[in-house]
Design an enzyme around this catalytic site. Sequence first.
Site, PDB file in Angstrom:
ATOM      1  N   VAL A  62       0.870  -1.167   0.000  1.00  0.00           N
ATOM      2  CA  VAL A  62       0.000   0.000   0.000  1.00  0.00           C
ATOM      3  C   VAL A  62       0.912   1.223   0.000  1.00  0.00           C
ATOM      4  CG1 VAL A  62      -1.855   1.254   1.148  1.00  0.00           C
ATOM      5  CG2 VAL A  62      -1.779  -1.238   1.276  1.00  0.00           C
TER       6      VAL A  62
ATOM      7  N   ASN B  51      16.984  -1.693  -6.825  1.00  0.00           N
ATOM      8  CA  ASN B  51      17.952  -1.145  -5.858  1.00  0.00           C
ATOM      9  C   ASN B  51      18.988  -0.218  -6.485  1.00  0.00           C
ATOM     10  OD1 ASN B  51      16.895  -2.419  -3.576  1.00  0.00           O
ATOM     11  ND2 ASN B  51      17.991  -4.305  -4.024  1.00  0.00           N
TER      12      ASN B  51
ATOM     13  N   GLY C 163       9.983   2.282   0.814  1.00  0.00           N
ATOM     14  CA  GLY C 163       9.737   3.008   2.055  1.00  0.00           C
ATOM     15  C   GLY C 163      10.791   4.051   2.365  1.00  0.00           C
TER      16      GLY C 163
END
Length: 527
Positions: A268, A461, A481
Amino acid sequence: ARREGGGAGARLSRELQGLRREAAEYYRGHRVPQRMEEALNSLFTLRPADLYGELANYFSKFSKVPVICKLVGRKVLDGVGQPTLEVEIYCTVKNYEKRICSTVMSSHSQISENALPDTAEADERERNDSVNTAVEWVNESLNTMLRGLKPTDQCKVDKFLSSDPPPRPTPPTTGLCLVGKKVAVAERMIPPAEPVESVLCGSLAIGGTSLAIAKAGSTISHIPLYLHIALLKHDQDSPKEMTLPLPMVTLLNCEKISPAKLKLVKEVMLIPPVQLSLKQVSLSFLDFSMELIDVFFHSQQPSPQLADSKKGKPQALKRISHLGCLITGCDNLEQPLLLMQTACNNIGLELGTDMHLAINCAAHEVMDYVKGKYEVLTGMFKSPDEMVDMYVELINKFPFIIALIDPLRKEDRQQWNNICCALGSKCYLIAEDAAKYISQPKIDENINIPMCSGVVLKYINQTKRGEKAVGLGARFIKLGGLSRGERVTKYNRLLAIEEELAKNRTLRMSFFLTLFSASTIARVSTK
């Protein structure tokens, strides 16, 4: 003796005169006297504090363009501690070999949070083999192939990298695994999973080298990488204005953990409004992230909205995912959305106005090929057509969701068409894994992308991904995040780029989110 000595002296004199004439012709041929005079005249007027430094700067304009002299590949660790490839670029600069830059890539295989030991071991072997082969390619064949090329000539470099590739192994033909089980006719109607495109062992070297060359080209040209990429995109025409992509920040990673029942949702994500600067967005995201943690770990009772759902409280895990966000397990599709809504309300923001949501459904991960249906919740299965109806109901109930990523498998093309017609004007329908097997997207017109409003292009990454997203003019950037060093580095670089563009007055703020009609999506998906 005197005559012999006189003859030797005359010969030496003639030789010296010949050398002087040769030297004079050599320097005149390179216009050295003329440029020396121009430099001295201009320097006397300027009278710089660093006279010889200014002389060096003046004559450096006439030096030869740097060319690649050496590539060095080595095995290193990426941001999640997995072996990967580093490519270093060395160029001949003013007659000296000089290290220009390096780039660290990640291999194609991603980490699975719940991988079985045998699967994890096989993945580790595959990753190591791929990296070892890539290192060998860089140090041997690519090192020889690219020597003498200009790092600023990206098109020529990429043409060399893509020419005469090693033969690819033929992928195995796969289909439904139906051995030992009688399957109903209706269950056989679902399109089987398309054969997985084989990833050539060592192919990491191609993308890693190409990106390293791009970075070297920007370094030699003394411009930021994002501008170098923008110039490549626009055929060397400098864009008058540039926009930053909207960040998709992952705040919840919904794991398939017992006793949690929700299987469909993988991530989410929070999306900011377009009118805020990235600096303002970062502060809002940090506040939201802290409040979300508080909702999880410091509230003894569920919020009224969660209580009204009569589904209990989500199961929180006190650890951070490799995506850099909080891990949780939920019992239904509404729980994570209500959690985000509660956290947003607690800090005085409103979803749909001050913030928006995106959901990475990763539907391909929950397909039961025996039943021919998606397992949305534990024991609850839905057909592809039922999935479309479910998403329509979800968006109507939660209009602050403006993006769905991989809501269906790529094989369910008719359902992609249906969901685009139903929701294309309300939210973005984005293919990530549903469109990841794109070998030659600019050459092969049949690139196997279902009807959608966009696709995700990614280097896993890669800390330079923000530069590429800005240079290419991407609408969104999916960064994970707000934790882990390799992810925070991307946010920090985007903040610096925003400052640079604002200082140069080339930053353009967008004040609307452009959604598409079904006909527009159809045109976009076939380009």
